[in-house]
Design a protein around this motif. Structure first.
Motif, PDB file in Angstrom:
ATOM      1  N   VAL A  26       4.012   3.883   2.882  1.00 63.69           N
ATOM      2  CA  VAL A  26       3.902   2.564   2.276  1.00 63.69           C
ATOM      3  C   VAL A  26       2.435   2.164   2.332  1.00 63.69           C
ATOM      4  O   VAL A  26       1.848   2.078   3.414  1.00 63.69           O
ATOM      5  CB  VAL A  26       4.783   1.523   2.998  1.00 63.69           C
ATOM      6  N   VAL A  27       1.849   1.948   1.160  1.00 63.44           N
ATOM      7  CA  VAL A  27       0.419   1.667   1.058  1.00 63.44           C
ATOM      8  C   VAL A  27       0.217   0.512   0.081  1.00 63.44           C
ATOM      9  O   VAL A  27       0.735   0.551  -1.039  1.00 63.44           O
ATOM     10  CB  VAL A  27      -0.362   2.907   0.570  1.00 63.44           C
ATOM     11  N   ASP A  28      -0.489  -0.519   0.527  1.00 69.38           N
ATOM     12  CA  ASP A  28      -0.796  -1.664  -0.330  1.00 69.38           C
ATOM     13  C   ASP A  28       0.455  -2.267  -0.955  1.00 69.38           C
ATOM     14  O   ASP A  28       0.479  -2.645  -2.141  1.00 69.38           O
ATOM     15  CB  ASP A  28      -1.790  -1.265  -1.426  1.00 69.38           C
ATOM     16  N   GLY A  29       1.517  -2.351  -0.154  1.00 61.68           N
ATOM     17  CA  GLY A  29       2.736  -3.018  -0.595  1.00 61.68           C
ATOM     18  C   GLY A  29       3.598  -2.231  -1.543  1.00 61.68           C
ATOM     19  O   GLY A  29       4.495  -2.794  -2.180  1.00 61.68           O
ATOM     20  N   ARG A  30       3.364  -0.916  -1.672  1.00 60.80           N
ATOM     21  CA  ARG A  30       4.195  -0.071  -2.528  1.00 60.80           C
ATOM     22  C   ARG A  30       4.486   1.247  -1.828  1.00 60.80           C
ATOM     23  O   ARG A  30       3.690   1.717  -1.005  1.00 60.80           O
ATOM     24  CB  ARG A  30       3.508   0.204  -3.876  1.00 60.80           C
ATOM     25  N   TYR A  31       5.638   1.821  -2.152  1.00 56.16           N
ATOM     26  CA  TYR A  31       5.899   3.181  -1.708  1.00 56.16           C
ATOM     27  C   TYR A  31       4.952   4.124  -2.443  1.00 56.16           C
ATOM     28  O   TYR A  31       4.751   4.015  -3.661  1.00 56.16           O
ATOM     29  CB  TYR A  31       7.334   3.605  -2.027  1.00 56.16           C
ATOM     30  N   LEU A  32       4.376   5.052  -1.708  1.00 58.57           N
ATOM     31  CA  LEU A  32       3.528   6.097  -2.280  1.00 58.57           C
ATOM     32  C   LEU A  32       4.155   7.445  -1.960  1.00 58.57           C
ATOM     33  O   LEU A  32       4.464   7.733  -0.804  1.00 58.57           O
ATOM     34  CB  LEU A  32       2.121   6.035  -1.684  1.00 58.57           C
ATOM     35  N   VAL A  33       4.358   8.266  -2.979  1.00 57.99           N
ATOM     36  CA  VAL A  33       4.826   9.633  -2.792  1.00 57.99           C
ATOM     37  C   VAL A  33       3.806  10.585  -3.382  1.00 57.99           C
ATOM     38  O   VAL A  33       3.406  10.450  -4.543  1.00 57.99           O
ATOM     39  CB  VAL A  33       6.205   9.859  -3.446  1.00 57.99           C
ATOM     40  N   LEU A  34       3.358  11.521  -2.570  1.00 58.82           N
ATOM     41  CA  LEU A  34       2.568  12.650  -3.031  1.00 58.82           C
ATOM     42  C   LEU A  34       3.471  13.873  -2.986  1.00 58.82           C
ATOM     43  O   LEU A  34       4.216  14.063  -2.020  1.00 58.82           O
ATOM     44  CB  LEU A  34       1.341  12.863  -2.146  1.00 58.82           C
ATOM     45  N   THR A  52       4.208   5.874  -7.404  1.00 58.44           N
ATOM     46  CA  THR A  52       4.372   4.656  -6.621  1.00 58.44           C
ATOM     47  C   THR A  52       5.575   3.873  -7.128  1.00 58.44           C
ATOM     48  O   THR A  52       5.968   3.975  -8.293  1.00 58.44           O
ATOM     49  CB  THR A  52       3.116   3.763  -6.688  1.00 58.44           C
ATOM     50  N   SER A  53       6.140   3.054  -6.214  1.00 56.74           N
ATOM     51  CA  SER A  53       7.325   2.265  -6.543  1.00 56.74           C
ATOM     52  C   SER A  53       7.407   1.082  -5.591  1.00 56.74           C
ATOM     53  O   SER A  53       6.915   1.141  -4.456  1.00 56.74           O
ATOM     54  CB  SER A  53       8.587   3.127  -6.400  1.00 56.74           C
ATOM     55  N   SER A  54       8.072   0.025  -6.034  1.00 55.42           N
ATOM     56  CA  SER A  54       8.327  -1.120  -5.161  1.00 55.42           C
ATOM     57  C   SER A  54       9.744  -1.104  -4.598  1.00 55.42           C
ATOM     58  O   SER A  54      10.070  -1.911  -3.735  1.00 55.42           O
ATOM     59  CB  SER A  54       8.103  -2.429  -5.928  1.00 55.42           C
ATOM     60  N   ASP A  55      10.588  -0.174  -5.095  1.00 56.57           N
ATOM     61  CA  ASP A  55      11.999  -0.217  -4.694  1.00 56.57           C
ATOM     62  C   ASP A  55      12.672   1.145  -4.547  1.00 56.57           C
ATOM     63  O   ASP A  55      13.876   1.222  -4.293  1.00 56.57           O
ATOM     64  CB  ASP A  55      12.800  -1.056  -5.691  1.00 56.57           C
ATOM     65  N   PRO A 297       9.376  -5.751   1.033  1.00 54.08           N
ATOM     66  CA  PRO A 297       9.056  -7.184   1.120  1.00 54.08           C
ATOM     67  C   PRO A 297       7.779  -7.489   0.341  1.00 54.08           C
ATOM     68  O   PRO A 297       6.918  -6.624   0.176  1.00 54.08           O
ATOM     69  CB  PRO A 297       8.851  -7.410   2.623  1.00 54.08           C
ATOM     70  N   ASP A 298       7.663  -8.698  -0.131  1.00 49.43           N
ATOM     71  CA  ASP A 298       6.445  -9.090  -0.834  1.00 49.43           C
ATOM     72  C   ASP A 298       5.234  -8.952   0.077  1.00 49.43           C
ATOM     73  O   ASP A 298       5.287  -9.282   1.265  1.00 49.43           O
ATOM     74  CB  ASP A 298       6.534 -10.539  -1.312  1.00 49.43           C
ATOM     75  N   ALA A 299       4.164  -8.443  -0.489  1.00 50.40           N
ATOM     76  CA  ALA A 299       2.885  -8.311   0.239  1.00 50.40           C
ATOM     77  C   ALA A 299       3.061  -7.550   1.543  1.00 50.40           C
ATOM     78  O   ALA A 299       2.520  -7.910   2.569  1.00 50.40           O
ATOM     79  CB  ALA A 299       2.288  -9.698   0.534  1.00 50.40           C
TER      80      ALA A 299
END
Length: 305
Positions: A26-34, A52-55, A297-299
């Motif tokens: 989780v980076v900068d409020g988003r899921y990050l997948v490499l 990246t994704s928020s959900d 969550p937000d932010a």
């Protein structure tokens, strides 16, 4: 190879296409997948992609973030990306040339990443094969690097995130260990998990141990994730784990044979909930049901617990 004849209409991955070896954070409020780009014989891809994704359900594809052919010392076989954030930078650890581990650096989590100029682990430096790096950042800010096939290795990274003291490397062989060691922490408990068998086998799976520190000693606890033949879900392995910041919700990302006719060179990504039981152990993950949707969550703050 296993057959997908038992497939019961399981929904394909929310990330379309052939990808493997996901590193979730989780980076900068988003899921990050490499992820490793899959679909070529003998895992012959040269580049990694970022999403990246928020959900966990709707993903943005950021394209290729690093090609190992831009490293002066490497030529191909880009496998198993790992991610860390420190020093105001973003670090991508990766396998190249079937047995070396490198590190590249970027100003943004989705790249572009620039190679450090040399392998961090070269062939023959340590026992086993140098593949499948992973990074764990402890609560005190200390970063640890893990890698290995046949033998697992762990070491504290230097503050520059680009080096370590070879004399500090701890090596061991977990139960039935093949590759892809991963460490996460919950409270005062540390968990080491790893892949068993061969990624081309339908029995590829994940086992785990518990410990009191990031380098053990470790106590074997059994299977964490395995195939679900009734749903045609096979070869579940090479995982990563993250917490939703500010909560006790946990996500496990992994790859499996792509549905309905995948194999060890045609894999896709999957996301499921990971549960810590009241006894402090991990509940076995059952790969079934609809795609996971777990909004952040937000932010949400960056970083992995």
């Amino acid at each position: 190879m296993g057959s997908q004849s038992g497939w019961r209409g399981e929904t394909p991955s929310p990330i379309a296409g052939y990808f493997a070896d996901p590193n979730i954070d989780v980076v900068d409020g988003r899921y990050l997948v490499l992820a490793t780009t899959d679909g070529s014989p003998e895992w012959g891809s040269t580049a990694f992609r970022a999403f990246t994704s928020s959900d966990l359900r709707t993903w943005q594809d950021h394209g290729e973030v690093f090609d190992v052919r831009f490293a002066a010392w490497a030529s191909g076989h880009a496998w198993a990306p790992a991610y860390a954030q420190a020093n105001g930078k973003h670090y991508l650890y990766f396998t190249a040339d079937r047995g070396s581990i490198g590190v590249a650096v970027a100003d943004e989590p989705t790249g572009p990443y620039i190679d450090s100029g040399r392998p961090l682990v070269a062939p023959g430096d340590f026992d086993g094969v140098a593949i499948d790096p992973a990074v764990f950042m402890d609560t005190d800010g200390t970063a640890y690097l893990y890698w290995g096939n046949g033998t697992a290795h762990g070491v504290r990274l230097a503050p520059d995130m680009l080096s370590f003291a070879p004399a500090d490397v701890v090596s061991w062989v977990p139960e039935n260990f093949r590759e892809a060691a991963w460490v996460h922490r919950r409270g005062t408990d540390y968990f080491l998990s790893w892949s068993v068998d061969d990624t081309r086998s339908e029995d590829y799976q994940v086992h785990y141990s518990t410990g009191a520190g990031p380098l053990g000693p470790w106590h074997y606890q059994g299977v964490l994730l395995r195939k679900n033949v009734e749903r045609g879900i096979l070869a579940t392995g090479h995982h990563s784990i993250t917490a939703v910041p500010g909560t006790d919700h946990w996500v496990i990302a992994y790859h499996r044979f792509a549905l309905p006719e995948g194999n060890g060179y045609h894999r896709e990504l999957r996301f499921d909930r990971l549960h810590h039981g009241p006894d402090g152990l991990l509940e076995q993950v059952v790969p079934s049901g609809p795609p996971l949707c777990l909004p952040l969550p937000d932010a949400a703050p960056a970083g992995r617990v």
